[in-house]
Design a protein around this motif. Structure first.
Motif, PDB file in Angstrom:
ATOM      1  N   GLU A 169      -9.222   8.656  -4.374  1.00 36.23           N
ATOM      2  CA  GLU A 169      -8.473   8.566  -5.624  1.00 36.23           C
ATOM      3  C   GLU A 169      -8.142   7.119  -5.990  1.00 36.23           C
ATOM      4  N   THR A 170      -8.195   6.206  -5.036  1.00 35.11           N
ATOM      5  CA  THR A 170      -7.975   4.785  -5.327  1.00 35.11           C
ATOM      6  C   THR A 170      -9.260   3.985  -5.113  1.00 35.11           C
ATOM      7  N   ASN A 171     -10.390   4.668  -5.290  1.00 34.35           N
ATOM      8  CA  ASN A 171     -11.706   4.043  -5.142  1.00 34.35           C
ATOM      9  C   ASN A 171     -11.879   3.417  -3.758  1.00 34.35           C
ATOM     10  N   PHE A 172     -11.367   4.114  -2.768  1.00 38.70           N
ATOM     11  CA  PHE A 172     -11.545   3.742  -1.363  1.00 38.70           C
ATOM     12  C   PHE A 172     -11.066   2.321  -1.065  1.00 38.70           C
ATOM     13  N   ASN A 173      -9.967   1.931  -1.672  1.00 43.66           N
ATOM     14  CA  ASN A 173      -9.465   0.571  -1.443  1.00 43.66           C
ATOM     15  C   ASN A 173      -8.460   0.502  -0.300  1.00 43.66           C
ATOM     16  N   ARG A 174      -8.288   1.599   0.441  1.00 42.50           N
ATOM     17  CA  ARG A 174      -7.294   1.623   1.524  1.00 42.50           C
ATOM     18  C   ARG A 174      -7.707   2.621   2.593  1.00 42.50           C
ATOM     19  N   ILE A 175      -7.068   2.468   3.761  1.00 48.40           N
ATOM     20  CA  ILE A 175      -7.240   3.400   4.876  1.00 48.40           C
ATOM     21  C   ILE A 175      -6.021   4.319   4.925  1.00 48.40           C
ATOM     22  N   PRO A 176      -6.215   5.641   4.923  1.00 49.45           N
ATOM     23  CA  PRO A 176      -5.060   6.541   5.053  1.00 49.45           C
ATOM     24  C   PRO A 176      -4.299   6.280   6.352  1.00 49.45           C
ATOM     25  N   VAL A 177      -2.976   6.350   6.293  1.00 46.08           N
ATOM     26  CA  VAL A 177      -2.152   6.132   7.482  1.00 46.08           C
ATOM     27  C   VAL A 177      -2.039   7.438   8.264  1.00 46.08           C
ATOM     28  N   GLN A 178      -1.517   7.341   9.479  1.00 45.96           N
ATOM     29  CA  GLN A 178      -1.443   8.500  10.371  1.00 45.96           C
ATOM     30  C   GLN A 178      -0.739   9.688   9.713  1.00 45.96           C
ATOM     31  N   SER A 179       0.349   9.435   8.995  1.00 46.27           N
ATOM     32  CA  SER A 179       1.123  10.537   8.414  1.00 46.27           C
ATOM     33  C   SER A 179       0.369  11.291   7.325  1.00 46.27           C
ATOM     34  N   GLU A 180      -0.688  10.713   6.816  1.00 50.59           N
ATOM     35  CA  GLU A 180      -1.485  11.375   5.780  1.00 50.59           C
ATOM     36  C   GLU A 180      -2.553  12.304   6.355  1.00 50.59           C
ATOM     37  N   LEU A 181      -2.829  12.201   7.632  1.00 51.29           N
ATOM     38  CA  LEU A 181      -3.925  12.955   8.224  1.00 51.29           C
ATOM     39  C   LEU A 181      -3.516  14.414   8.421  1.00 51.29           C
ATOM     40  N   LYS A 182      -4.208  15.305   7.758  1.00 52.81           N
ATOM     41  CA  LYS A 182      -3.984  16.745   7.891  1.00 52.81           C
ATOM     42  C   LYS A 182      -5.008  17.301   8.876  1.00 52.81           C
TER      43      LYS A 182
END
Length: 360
Positions: free
Chosen positions: A124-137
């Motif tokens: 959704e942000t054109n892959f400009n970031r790495i999801p953090v641990q709390s986002e991992l489902k």
């Protein structure tokens, strides 16, 4: 001969001392009267080369004894299939984190063999970031969790190791392997194409925990079974002998530099130099979130896209090549792999400052 500063994303720059040694040994390896390219992969000379390369890689990365090191072919892209064929049981599920084009391709291939859960995505942000641990489902019943450690196209990198509990963590480490220390015991499997930080294209490294070997699906091609390659010391068929030899020289070169802690310090210095300029300038822009920035691949754009072509042409004249961004995102990209010297990055920064002065 004047060598250029090569910022290619891969195949990429190799250490000059390694290239010089390859040149000197090309016709006659250690007095045996033949090139490594001419050796039998089952002869004592090459078997010694491969064994030494594995020992040095184990020393560099601190690979535990209960992990196999496989020297394979097919590139990291073949691992997109080989991985689920070996680790994903029929009817099983796997978690994938989407952080760019290669992660998407890996997930799409895994869907051919089972259910894929997208544990997180930065699309959704054109892959400009790495999801953090709390986002991992994460699914506790997953066979494994797959991440792409560094994303060459979008210039992002994991700066933490995801906690996946008892589920094996798998990493495509193609574009940042050997750039910093890593706790291999945190992973079930690590795979990497060689053509970024390791050696010539044609070799793929697979580091896999023993208990994950021996579960290949019935009917899968023999060549895609990790157990076959482990049982045959990566010589079930003819391995990429010359690429293994050159990679072994790179391993020795990195050990002589002080190992991966020293390599990481050098990579941080290079990345900080280039990102520092991008952050100070209003003429250049880096699209990646600062906390997710890759040390290996630095994308950037110019304030005026009409200046892209002059920038590339003038950079080439200055001996700075392969700076064009990936066709899917445009702009520029400088790849700062291990073998790129600090002087090369300084030359790029000096050129960029001068280009901005003249065109800004």
């Amino acid at each position: 001969m004047a060598r250029v500063n090569n910022f290619s994303a891969g195949p990429a720059v190799l250490p000059e001392p390694v290239l010089a040694q390859v040149r000197d040994e090309l016709l006659d390896w250690h007095g045996c009267g033949m090139s490594v390219m001419e050796m039998s992969h089952r002869g004592k000379e090459f078997m010694a080369i491969q064994a030494e390369a594995e020992a040095d890689l184990r020393a560099l990365m601190g690979i535990p004894a209960n992990y196999k090191v496989l020297f394979l072919q097919g590139g990291a892209s073949l691992q997109f299939s080989m991985l689920p064929l070996n680790l994903l049981p029929v009817g099983g599920k796997a978690d994938y984190v989407l952080t760019g084009s290669w992660a998407k391709k890996a997930a799409a291939e895994a869907k051919r063999y089972g259910t894929v859960n997208i544990a997180a995505s930065s699309a959704e942000t054109n892959f400009n970031r790495i999801p953090v641990q709390s986002e991992l489902k994460l699914d506790p019943a997953a066979a494994y969790v797959h991440v792409t450690g560094n994303n060459t196209i979008f210039g992002t990198e994991y700066h933490y190791t995801p906690d996946t509990g008892s589920v094996p963590l798998v990493s495509d480490a193609s574009s940042h392997i050997l750039s910093r220390p890593v706790d291999v015991s945190r992973y079930g499997l690590i795979y990497a194409g060689a053509q970024k930080n390791v050696g010539p294209a044609g070799l793929t490294l697979v580091i896999v925990r023993d208990d994950l070997i021996g579960h290949c699906r019935d009917g899968a091609p023999t060549m895609l079974d990790y157990a076959i390659h482990a049982e045959n010391d990566s010589a079930y068929n003819t391995p990429p002998t010359f690429a293994i030899y050159v990679s072994g020289l790179v391993f020795k070169h990195l050990l002589a530099q002080g190992g991966l802690p020293a390599v990481e310090r050098a990579n941080v210095e290079k990345a900080d130099l280039l990102y520092g300029l991008l952050d100070r300038s209003g003429f250049y822009n880096c699209p990646t979130e600062p906390a997710s920035r890759s040390r290996m691949n630095v994308p950037f754009t110019l304030a005026n896209a009409e200046l892209d072509a002059p920038f590339l042409a003038e950079a080439k004249q200055a001996g700075l090549v392969q700076l064009k961004g990936h066709r899917s995102v445009g702009g520029m990209r400088a790849s700062l792999y291990n073998a790129m010297p600090l002087a090369g990055v300084q030359a790029l920064v000096d050129f960029m400052i001068d280009f901005e002065r003249r065109h800004g």
